[in-house]
Design a protein around this motif. Structure first.
Motif, PDB file in Angstrom:
ATOM      1  N   TYR A   1     -37.753 -30.388 -36.120  1.00 31.82           N
ATOM      2  CA  TYR A   1     -36.786 -29.116 -36.084  1.00 31.82           C
ATOM      3  C   TYR A   1     -38.100 -27.997 -36.090  1.00 31.82           C
ATOM      4  O   TYR A   1     -39.008 -27.990 -36.984  1.00 31.82           O
ATOM      5  CB  TYR A   1     -35.976 -29.244 -37.265  1.00 31.82           C
ATOM      6  CG  TYR A   1     -35.345 -27.826 -37.267  1.00 31.82           C
ATOM      7  CD1 TYR A   1     -33.977 -27.715 -36.836  1.00 31.82           C
ATOM      8  CD2 TYR A   1     -35.791 -26.661 -37.747  1.00 31.82           C
ATOM      9  CE1 TYR A   1     -33.064 -26.624 -36.952  1.00 31.82           C
ATOM     10  CE2 TYR A   1     -35.229 -25.291 -37.849  1.00 31.82           C
ATOM     11  CZ  TYR A   1     -33.640 -25.545 -37.565  1.00 31.82           C
ATOM     12  OH  TYR A   1     -32.855 -24.432 -37.394  1.00 31.82           O
ATOM     13  N   VAL A   2     -38.104 -27.298 -35.046  1.00 27.84           N
ATOM     14  CA  VAL A   2     -39.232 -26.310 -35.006  1.00 27.84           C
ATOM     15  C   VAL A   2     -38.596 -24.918 -35.184  1.00 27.84           C
ATOM     16  O   VAL A   2     -37.635 -24.549 -34.685  1.00 27.84           O
ATOM     17  CB  VAL A   2     -39.924 -26.308 -33.718  1.00 27.84           C
ATOM     18  CG1 VAL A   2     -39.027 -26.086 -32.479  1.00 27.84           C
ATOM     19  CG2 VAL A   2     -40.891 -25.436 -33.619  1.00 27.84           C
ATOM     20  N   LEU A   3     -39.339 -23.939 -36.097  1.00 27.52           N
ATOM     21  CA  LEU A   3     -38.928 -22.711 -36.409  1.00 27.52           C
ATOM     22  C   LEU A   3     -40.196 -21.651 -36.795  1.00 27.52           C
ATOM     23  O   LEU A   3     -41.134 -22.427 -37.111  1.00 27.52           O
ATOM     24  CB  LEU A   3     -38.041 -22.519 -37.325  1.00 27.52           C
ATOM     25  CG  LEU A   3     -38.264 -22.595 -38.957  1.00 27.52           C
ATOM     26  CD1 LEU A   3     -37.212 -22.039 -39.699  1.00 27.52           C
ATOM     27  CD2 LEU A   3     -38.600 -23.806 -39.391  1.00 27.52           C
TER      28      LEU A   3
ATOM     29  N   VAL B   1     -41.319 -28.461 -38.284  1.00 27.11           N
ATOM     30  CA  VAL B   1     -42.692 -27.939 -37.467  1.00 27.11           C
ATOM     31  C   VAL B   1     -42.586 -26.565 -37.475  1.00 27.11           C
ATOM     32  O   VAL B   1     -41.991 -25.832 -36.941  1.00 27.11           O
ATOM     33  CB  VAL B   1     -42.582 -28.405 -36.078  1.00 27.11           C
ATOM     34  CG1 VAL B   1     -43.924 -27.974 -35.284  1.00 27.11           C
ATOM     35  CG2 VAL B   1     -42.129 -29.904 -35.878  1.00 27.11           C
ATOM     36  N   PRO B   2     -43.764 -25.994 -38.636  1.00 29.58           N
ATOM     37  CA  PRO B   2     -43.554 -24.559 -38.730  1.00 29.58           C
ATOM     38  C   PRO B   2     -44.368 -23.710 -37.556  1.00 29.58           C
ATOM     39  O   PRO B   2     -45.460 -24.251 -37.171  1.00 29.58           O
ATOM     40  CB  PRO B   2     -44.303 -24.568 -40.220  1.00 29.58           C
ATOM     41  CG  PRO B   2     -44.746 -25.550 -40.426  1.00 29.58           C
ATOM     42  CD  PRO B   2     -44.389 -26.645 -39.256  1.00 29.58           C
TER      43      PRO B   2
ATOM     44  N   TYR C   1     -42.491 -22.551 -26.991  1.00 30.20           N
ATOM     45  CA  TYR C   1     -40.977 -23.420 -26.745  1.00 30.20           C
ATOM     46  C   TYR C   1     -41.116 -23.447 -25.132  1.00 30.20           C
ATOM     47  O   TYR C   1     -40.746 -24.429 -24.807  1.00 30.20           O
ATOM     48  CB  TYR C   1     -39.920 -22.627 -27.200  1.00 30.20           C
ATOM     49  CG  TYR C   1     -40.040 -22.514 -28.764  1.00 30.20           C
ATOM     50  CD1 TYR C   1     -40.887 -23.245 -29.370  1.00 30.20           C
ATOM     51  CD2 TYR C   1     -39.101 -21.840 -29.487  1.00 30.20           C
ATOM     52  CE1 TYR C   1     -41.090 -23.013 -31.108  1.00 30.20           C
ATOM     53  CE2 TYR C   1     -39.160 -21.683 -30.819  1.00 30.20           C
ATOM     54  CZ  TYR C   1     -40.050 -22.179 -31.611  1.00 30.20           C
ATOM     55  OH  TYR C   1     -40.009 -22.085 -33.206  1.00 30.20           O
ATOM     56  N   ARG C   2     -41.564 -22.322 -24.509  1.00 33.71           N
ATOM     57  CA  ARG C   2     -41.356 -22.564 -23.247  1.00 33.71           C
ATOM     58  C   ARG C   2     -42.147 -23.409 -22.265  1.00 33.71           C
ATOM     59  O   ARG C   2     -41.645 -24.181 -21.575  1.00 33.71           O
ATOM     60  CB  ARG C   2     -41.801 -21.081 -22.428  1.00 33.71           C
ATOM     61  CG  ARG C   2     -41.146 -20.379 -21.437  1.00 33.71           C
ATOM     62  CD  ARG C   2     -39.738 -20.219 -21.570  1.00 33.71           C
ATOM     63  NE  ARG C   2     -39.215 -20.705 -20.002  1.00 33.71           N
ATOM     64  CZ  ARG C   2     -39.025 -19.727 -19.147  1.00 33.71           C
ATOM     65  NH1 ARG C   2     -39.062 -18.423 -19.285  1.00 33.71           N
ATOM     66  NH2 ARG C   2     -38.741 -20.067 -17.861  1.00 33.71           N
ATOM     67  N   LEU C   3     -43.415 -23.505 -23.042  1.00 33.14           N
ATOM     68  CA  LEU C   3     -44.207 -24.694 -22.457  1.00 33.14           C
ATOM     69  C   LEU C   3     -43.855 -26.166 -22.845  1.00 33.14           C
ATOM     70  O   LEU C   3     -43.663 -26.908 -21.978  1.00 33.14           O
ATOM     71  CB  LEU C   3     -45.671 -24.564 -23.206  1.00 33.14           C
ATOM     72  CG  LEU C   3     -46.500 -23.575 -22.642  1.00 33.14           C
ATOM     73  CD1 LEU C   3     -47.849 -23.403 -23.225  1.00 33.14           C
ATOM     74  CD2 LEU C   3     -46.810 -23.788 -21.027  1.00 33.14           C
ATOM     75  N   TRP C   4     -43.248 -26.251 -24.064  1.00 28.86           N
ATOM     76  CA  TRP C   4     -42.817 -27.764 -24.354  1.00 28.86           C
ATOM     77  C   TRP C   4     -41.535 -27.988 -23.668  1.00 28.86           C
ATOM     78  O   TRP C   4     -41.533 -29.341 -23.154  1.00 28.86           O
ATOM     79  CB  TRP C   4     -42.408 -27.612 -25.929  1.00 28.86           C
ATOM     80  CG  TRP C   4     -43.572 -27.790 -26.857  1.00 28.86           C
ATOM     81  CD1 TRP C   4     -44.915 -28.272 -26.577  1.00 28.86           C
ATOM     82  CD2 TRP C   4     -43.599 -27.432 -28.226  1.00 28.86           C
ATOM     83  NE1 TRP C   4     -45.506 -28.202 -27.715  1.00 28.86           N
ATOM     84  CE2 TRP C   4     -44.749 -27.828 -28.881  1.00 28.86           C
ATOM     85  CE3 TRP C   4     -42.829 -26.746 -29.197  1.00 28.86           C
ATOM     86  CZ2 TRP C   4     -45.248 -27.581 -30.170  1.00 28.86           C
ATOM     87  CZ3 TRP C   4     -43.019 -26.595 -30.508  1.00 28.86           C
ATOM     88  CH2 TRP C   4     -44.583 -26.873 -30.863  1.00 28.86           C
TER      89      TRP C   4
ATOM     90  N   ILE D   1     -39.648 -32.841 -29.965  1.00 32.45           N
ATOM     91  CA  ILE D   1     -38.745 -31.652 -30.813  1.00 32.45           C
ATOM     92  C   ILE D   1     -37.593 -31.733 -30.271  1.00 32.45           C
ATOM     93  O   ILE D   1     -37.181 -31.764 -29.094  1.00 32.45           O
ATOM     94  CB  ILE D   1     -39.335 -30.240 -30.207  1.00 32.45           C
ATOM     95  CG1 ILE D   1     -40.721 -29.839 -30.418  1.00 32.45           C
ATOM     96  CG2 ILE D   1     -38.456 -29.147 -30.953  1.00 32.45           C
ATOM     97  CD1 ILE D   1     -41.400 -29.955 -31.887  1.00 32.45           C
ATOM     98  N   ASP D   2     -36.562 -32.008 -31.146  1.00 37.66           N
ATOM     99  CA  ASP D   2     -35.254 -32.360 -30.960  1.00 37.66           C
ATOM    100  C   ASP D   2     -34.401 -30.830 -31.123  1.00 37.66           C
ATOM    101  O   ASP D   2     -33.589 -30.800 -30.240  1.00 37.66           O
ATOM    102  CB  ASP D   2     -34.734 -33.304 -31.884  1.00 37.66           C
ATOM    103  CG  ASP D   2     -35.399 -34.755 -31.699  1.00 37.66           C
ATOM    104  OD1 ASP D   2     -35.186 -35.227 -30.983  1.00 37.66           O
ATOM    105  OD2 ASP D   2     -36.220 -34.790 -32.717  1.00 37.66           O
ATOM    106  N   LEU D   3     -34.870 -30.117 -32.078  1.00 37.89           N
ATOM    107  CA  LEU D   3     -34.092 -28.887 -32.274  1.00 37.89           C
ATOM    108  C   LEU D   3     -35.179 -27.756 -32.369  1.00 37.89           C
ATOM    109  O   LEU D   3     -35.966 -27.415 -32.859  1.00 37.89           O
ATOM    110  CB  LEU D   3     -33.489 -28.984 -33.554  1.00 37.89           C
ATOM    111  CG  LEU D   3     -32.213 -30.233 -33.580  1.00 37.89           C
ATOM    112  CD1 LEU D   3     -32.819 -30.834 -34.593  1.00 37.89           C
ATOM    113  CD2 LEU D   3     -30.784 -29.403 -34.045  1.00 37.89           C
ATOM    114  N   TYR D   4     -34.451 -26.568 -31.536  1.00 42.67           N
ATOM    115  CA  TYR D   4     -35.433 -25.533 -31.645  1.00 42.67           C
ATOM    116  C   TYR D   4     -34.548 -24.331 -32.316  1.00 42.67           C
ATOM    117  O   TYR D   4     -33.258 -24.211 -31.946  1.00 42.67           O
ATOM    118  CB  TYR D   4     -35.645 -24.841 -30.238  1.00 42.67           C
ATOM    119  CG  TYR D   4     -36.493 -25.871 -29.450  1.00 42.67           C
ATOM    120  CD1 TYR D   4     -37.976 -25.355 -29.452  1.00 42.67           C
ATOM    121  CD2 TYR D   4     -36.048 -27.019 -28.628  1.00 42.67           C
ATOM    122  CE1 TYR D   4     -38.754 -26.465 -28.701  1.00 42.67           C
ATOM    123  CE2 TYR D   4     -37.000 -27.751 -28.070  1.00 42.67           C
ATOM    124  CZ  TYR D   4     -38.265 -27.309 -28.222  1.00 42.67           C
ATOM    125  OH  TYR D   4     -39.228 -28.191 -27.417  1.00 42.67           O
TER     126      TYR D   4
END
Lengths: 325, 427
Positions: free
Chosen positions: B34-36, B64-65, B77-80, B88-91
């Protein structure tokens, strides 16, 4: 059978000699192959791909759906029904030229100051004194810290309200009010230059030091015996002899400075006064929905750096191949 | 025949049960990422919030900080997503990103069919793109005016209702406090760095002055008008007088830094600063309060930019089921309540504004309803994928004006032209 062997004996020896030569070439090739493959994968392929992208209208949503549009990202024009011609593309984009100018200005100023300071530091380090090894190691610390870390560190130090730089300058009485280093358009570039010079002077010093240590000591002794003034020794002996090493160091730094990104991205990412070519092309590539346009800018960045290097080598009659001068 | 059918039915039921069990067992191994972007104590809070979900499902969530700047997060995020990243499962997504990330996030409208009606309709609408629910709201955000009630009482002034009043009050208190020897004291701190936050700040000034919202919902560009110019001119007058010059490089945390050390009377900030301002190590603990942002004129209305964060599930996730389950959990009433209590985040579930526990722990939240009623959305829905560029052009024009490069009227005129170019035929 035996006959055949005797008749082919002589050419066989020749062939074996040839083979030895060929074998060497082949061995060299195999030793180099992994590096060539790696270079192709990490350098050539991305480069060609981004040049290709710059001629398409691709977006980040789907990198495989772009169509070929020729030079439109660089320059295109349309004539309106009123007869007025509208120019579009990177080459007529004022934001791009502002970035080019910023980059060139930054590179020239930072490399000049770093070279002078680096040479001074190298001269000091070249002298014999106690604890020289320790000082040499210590001076490399700014260079060893990752740029992102040092940029972040400096951005807090340069903070106007709780930054230590303003606090020190105020206590010393050098300024009468707190300076907003990274915020104000006038000082943003200065702030970036300070950090860059702090960071890369050690690198220049190290390269200069290597050059200085190549100079034979007996020349200095001869000069001493003749009673030549130290300043004259520097300009007539040291500088000419250290010049080749210095030229290489300068071109390394120049290449590095022209593609400056990380420091500015952390310190002053959106300030018009410090936006460089790398920053603006990243902005278009990722932030805005203009991947192809950004690719065109990074292609131009590549071209500009290539031109710089070529001009520098031509003007400085610099030989990077290492085969004599 | 009939017996056979029942037999078959039973057998398939057993199979289905078995499948569920084995699927459940398989799911137990899942580790979600989970990325934030983290501000304040987001990381600790997140761990507390997901714990119950981890306990009931047996899955683990790895955080994922990311840096606090929303522009930085968006770029990454755009690149990923462009690279089809499976890690990454959740944004956690900003309210303005929905139209730009829509293609790469899973449609959650089916999964959240029961949850959706509980949320604020405006927020759900902001996350719906062409009928696809791109992300589920976690909390909403609307900034307010933080003020030092002790200082206002000390100097006998009321909470300012208009920007003009704020300017005068700030000036008065700043002068008095400086005369008392607090050399570093300032009137008003806000976010003036050239980044998305400045778009939010400036939109509030312009909107509250009656100058529209940059681009109207129907797509017309409205930013070049006298009222907008007047709003920017007033803001320009703050630089170096009631706001430090450095405010032009401030984001949320820098403004909070000045405010929370007790060096400012007023601050414009999001709700997260409320619980941090009342933490034990804060110099302003218990000495401040919040009010809706000032309005442009005596009987004008105040405006607060609608912010807020949502959670989207990546199309490329290998644990889609689990990720959706986590998204539903995080957007559900239980977590929203926890989040409100822990971090003073504003729930998007309407009923929570009447929740007694929240009212007891964060008395501010029920009162924020008033701020939310005046919330103004950024023009992301009308500008679609061009929003970031629009916003960048807007904040650049504002930043130029505030830095003294050209007057507000001149810069807005050029901005209008730029935006027309950007718009082209249509947004």
């Amino acid at each position: 059978m035996t006959n055949a062997i005797t008749t082919t004996a002589r050419p066989a020896i020749e062939r074996r000699q040839l083979n030895l030569q060929q074998q060497r070439v082949r061995a060299a090739f195999w030793f180099l192959a992994p590096m060539l493959v790696m270079l192709f994968l990490v350098a050539a392929w991305p480069l060609f791909r981004s040049i290709y992208f710059s001629f398409t209208n691709v977006t980040l949503n789907n990198l495989y759906a772009g169509e070929w549009i020729g030079f439109d990202n660089y320059l295109s024009w349309r004539t309106l029904s009123s007869g007025r011609t509208i120019w579009r593309g990177t080459l007529v984009d004022p934001a791009w030229w502002n970035a080019v100018w910023n980059t060139v200005r930054f590179s020239l100023v930072s490399v000049t100051i770093e070279t002078i300071l680096g040479l001074l530091v190298a001269l000091v380090l070249n002298a014999e004194f106690k604890g020289r090894g320790l000082v040499r190691a210590a001076i490399l610390i700014p260079w060893a810290i990752p740029t992102i870390v040092s940029a972040k560190m400096w951005s807090w130090m340069l903070n106007d309200q709780f930054g230590i730089i303003n606090d020190m300058l105020l206590n010393l009485g050098l300024i009468d009010h707190k300076i907003a280093w990274t915020a104000s358009v006038e000082t943003a570039m200065v702030a970036v230059l300070i950090v860059d010079i702090w960071k890369t002077t050690p690198f220049m010093a190290l390269l200069c030091l290597a050059g200085l240590q190549m100079i034979p000591r007996d020349i200095y002794e001869a000069a001493k015996v003749d009673g030549v003034h130290p300043l004259r020794v520097f300009f007539n002996v040291t500088l000419p002899l250290v010049r080749p090493a210095l030229m290489v160091a300068v071109i390394f730094r120049m290449l590095d400075a022209l593609r400056i990104f990380d420091l500015i991205y952390v310190l002053t990412p959106n300030s018009k006064a410090t936006k460089t070519m790398s920053i603006i092309s990243r902005e278009n590539l990722i932030e805005f929905d203009k991947f192809a346009y950004g690719s065109a800018q990074s292609t131009l960045l590549f071209a500009i750096i290539a031109v710089f290097v070529a001009a520098y080598m031509w003007l400085g009659k610099l030989d990077l191949s290492g085969e004599g001068r | 025949m009939k017996a056979h059918l029942t037999n078959h039915a039973i057998r398939s039921a057993v199979f289905a049960a078995l499948a569920t069990v084995s699927f459940g067992a398989m799911a137990a191994a899942a580790e979600l990422h989970y990325v934030l972007g983290t501000v304040g104590n987001d990381v600790e809070n997140f761990r507390k919030l997901v714990k119950p979900w981890e306990a009931t499902t047996g899955n683990t969530v790895k955080l994922v900080p990311m840096p606090a700047s929303t522009s930085d997060q968006f770029g990454q995020y755009r690149l990923w997503l462009a690279a089809g990243n499976k890690d990454i499962d959740l944004y956690q997504t900003d309210v303005i990103w929905a139209p730009q990330l829509a293609e790469q996030l899973v449609d959650l409208s089916e999964a959240a069919i029961d949850l959706v009606p509980q949320h604020l309709p405006a927020v759900i609408q902001s996350q719906t793109v062409n009928g696809k629910l791109v992300a589920l709201p976690l909390f909403t955000d609307a900034p307010a005016l933080y003020y030092r009630k002790d200082l206002l009482d000390k100097h006998g002034v009321a909470v300012p209702k208009t920007w003009e009043e704020l300017t005068q009050t700030a000036r008065k208190i700043q002068d008095a406090e400086r005369a008392d020897g607090k050399k570093d004291f300032w009137g008003f701190v806000w976010q003036g760095n050239a980044y998305e936050g400045l778009t939010c700040n400036a939109l509030e000034w312009v909107k509250s002055f009656g100058g529209g919202q940059i681009v109207e919902p129907d797509g017309t560009i409205s930013v070049n008008n006298e009222k907008a110019a007047a709003a920017l001119d007033l803001a320009k007058s703050w630089i170096g007088t009631i706001s430090p010059e450095g405010v032009l490089a401030y984001q949320e945390e820098e403004a909070r830094g000045v405010w929370q050390t007790g060096n400012a009377v007023f601050m414009r900030n999001w709700p997260y600063a409320y619980s941090l301002g009342n933490s034990a190590d804060s110099a302003v603990e218990g000495r401040f309060d919040v009010a809706p942002l000032p309005s442009g004129s005596e009987n004008g209305s105040s405006a607060a930019t609608l912010g807020g964060w949502n959670v989207g599930v990546s199309k490329y996730s290998e644990h889609r089921e689990e990720a959706i389950s986590l998204a539903l959990f995080l957007a559900g009433p239980e977590v929203q309540k926890q989040r409100a209590i822990l971090a003073s985040s504003l729930p998007t579930i309407i009923s929570l504004y009447d929740d007694p526990d929240i009212a007891a722990a964060q008395p501010i939240i029920p009162r924020w309803k008033e701020v939310l009623l005046n919330a103004v959305p950024r023009p992301s829905a009308s500008a679609k994928v061009k929003y970031n560029e629009l916003s960048s052009k807007f904040w650049s024009a504002v930043h130029e004006t505030l830095s003294g490069n050209g007057s507000a009227a001149e810069n807005l005129e050029v901005l209008e032209l730029d935006l027309e170019d950007l718009k082209g035929g249509d947004w």
